[in-house]
Design a protein around this motif. Sequence first.
Motif, mmCIF file in Angstrom:
data_model
loop_
_atom_site.group_PDB
_atom_site.id
_atom_site.type_symbol
_atom_site.label_atom_id
_atom_site.label_comp_id
_atom_site.label_asym_id
_atom_site.label_seq_id
_atom_site.Cartn_x
_atom_site.Cartn_y
_atom_site.Cartn_z
ATOM 1 N N PRO A 1 9.478 15.498 1.518
ATOM 2 C CA PRO A 1 8.300 16.075 0.845
ATOM 3 C C PRO A 1 7.381 14.988 0.295
ATOM 4 N N GLY A 2 6.091 15.140 0.518
ATOM 5 C CA GLY A 2 5.124 14.179 0.007
ATOM 6 C C GLY A 2 5.017 12.902 0.810
ATOM 7 N N VAL A 3 5.714 12.837 1.945
ATOM 8 C CA VAL A 3 5.700 11.621 2.765
ATOM 9 C C VAL A 3 5.057 11.900 4.121
ATOM 10 N N ALA A 4 3.853 11.367 4.319
ATOM 11 C CA ALA A 4 3.192 11.421 5.617
ATOM 12 C C ALA A 4 3.271 10.024 6.235
ATOM 13 N N ARG A 5 2.585 9.814 7.343
ATOM 14 C CA ARG A 5 2.705 8.550 8.075
ATOM 15 C C ARG A 5 2.278 7.346 7.235
ATOM 16 N N LYS A 6 1.230 7.504 6.428
ATOM 17 C CA LYS A 6 0.762 6.363 5.634
ATOM 18 C C LYS A 6 1.858 5.857 4.700
ATOM 19 N N THR A 7 2.447 6.774 3.935
ATOM 20 C CA THR A 7 3.519 6.399 3.012
ATOM 21 C C THR A 7 4.711 5.824 3.765
ATOM 22 N N ALA A 8 5.073 6.474 4.868
ATOM 23 C CA ALA A 8 6.205 5.998 5.666
ATOM 24 C C ALA A 8 5.962 4.584 6.187
ATOM 25 N N ASN A 9 4.744 4.312 6.654
ATOM 26 C CA ASN A 9 4.421 2.979 7.158
ATOM 27 C C ASN A 9 4.514 1.926 6.061
ATOM 28 N N VAL A 10 4.058 2.270 4.861
ATOM 29 C CA VAL A 10 4.133 1.339 3.729
ATOM 30 C C VAL A 10 5.587 0.981 3.432
ATOM 31 N N ALA B 1 9.526 -2.515 2.746
ATOM 32 C CA ALA B 1 10.916 -2.447 2.269
ATOM 33 C C ALA B 1 11.922 -2.809 3.348
ATOM 34 N N PHE B 2 11.559 -2.563 4.613
ATOM 35 C CA PHE B 2 12.516 -2.782 5.705
ATOM 36 C C PHE B 2 12.047 -3.804 6.748
ATOM 37 N N GLY B 3 10.803 -4.271 6.615
ATOM 38 C CA GLY B 3 10.291 -5.236 7.584
ATOM 39 C C GLY B 3 10.122 -4.658 8.977
ATOM 40 N N LYS B 4 9.856 -3.357 9.048
ATOM 41 C CA LYS B 4 9.702 -2.684 10.344
ATOM 42 C C LYS B 4 8.258 -2.240 10.545
ATOM 43 N N ASN B 5 7.717 -2.510 11.723
ATOM 44 C CA ASN B 5 6.365 -2.089 12.053
ATOM 45 C C ASN B 5 6.405 -0.954 13.062
ATOM 46 N N GLU B 6 6.334 0.269 12.569
ATOM 47 C CA GLU B 6 6.304 1.441 13.455
ATOM 48 C C GLU B 6 4.911 2.042 13.527
ATOM 49 N N GLY B 7 4.010 1.531 12.714
ATOM 50 C CA GLY B 7 2.636 2.019 12.709
ATOM 51 C C GLY B 7 1.810 1.208 11.734
#
Length: 211
Positions: A115-124, A129-135
């Motif tokens: 809840p409250g997590v769209a792509r922008k938040t997920a990308n941040v 936090a994880f050093g992963k670039n998925e978007g």
Amino acid sequence: MADERVNKIIEILKKEYPDVKIALNYSNPLELLIATILSAQCTDRQVNEVTKDLFKKYRTPSDYIRVPQEELEKNIYSTGFYKNKAKNIKRLCEILVENFSGEVPDNMEDLITLPGVARKTANVVLSNAFGKNEGIAVDTHVKRVSARLGMTDNTNPDKIEKDLMKLVPNKDWGVFTLLLIRHGREICTAKKPRCHDCILNKLCPSAFTFG
């Protein structure tokens, strides 16, 4: 040729802002996730003021689950939209405990189910936090600056992200957002961009068009 121009833009911005980093304060993925949710329609500075005490009170998803809704609302009141934010934080923490052993997932597919997590938040969260670039996280600064630089004609954040992902090398997706945010705050501002002071004005199709 567009890719070469974008690579040059990124190279110049990296030299200009060598110390660029996310403005939100956090010490683990959960804190970054919550801080990013709180940052919606709120300044990073205000979020950091709130989380300074919030993160001392609540350290795990279970802590957020146990706190009464009204108390959490009071704690985050000054970030705005506090009722909805508190509701989302409590529910996402329940889901983290139920489905992810209390840990913040490290992939886009799972993050956007919260809840409250769209792509922008997920990308941040993924990038910082994880050093992963998925978007590429598209906020108001990224939206404005990328449009002025001629990287996209779209106004929808998801479509802007797709346009940018075609132009920006994958390895730079995370830092690209941070660079455009910094440049958007300091030079390419919303109302009166400082085109004469801009290190990108020779590469920008919008340079000097603002009165």
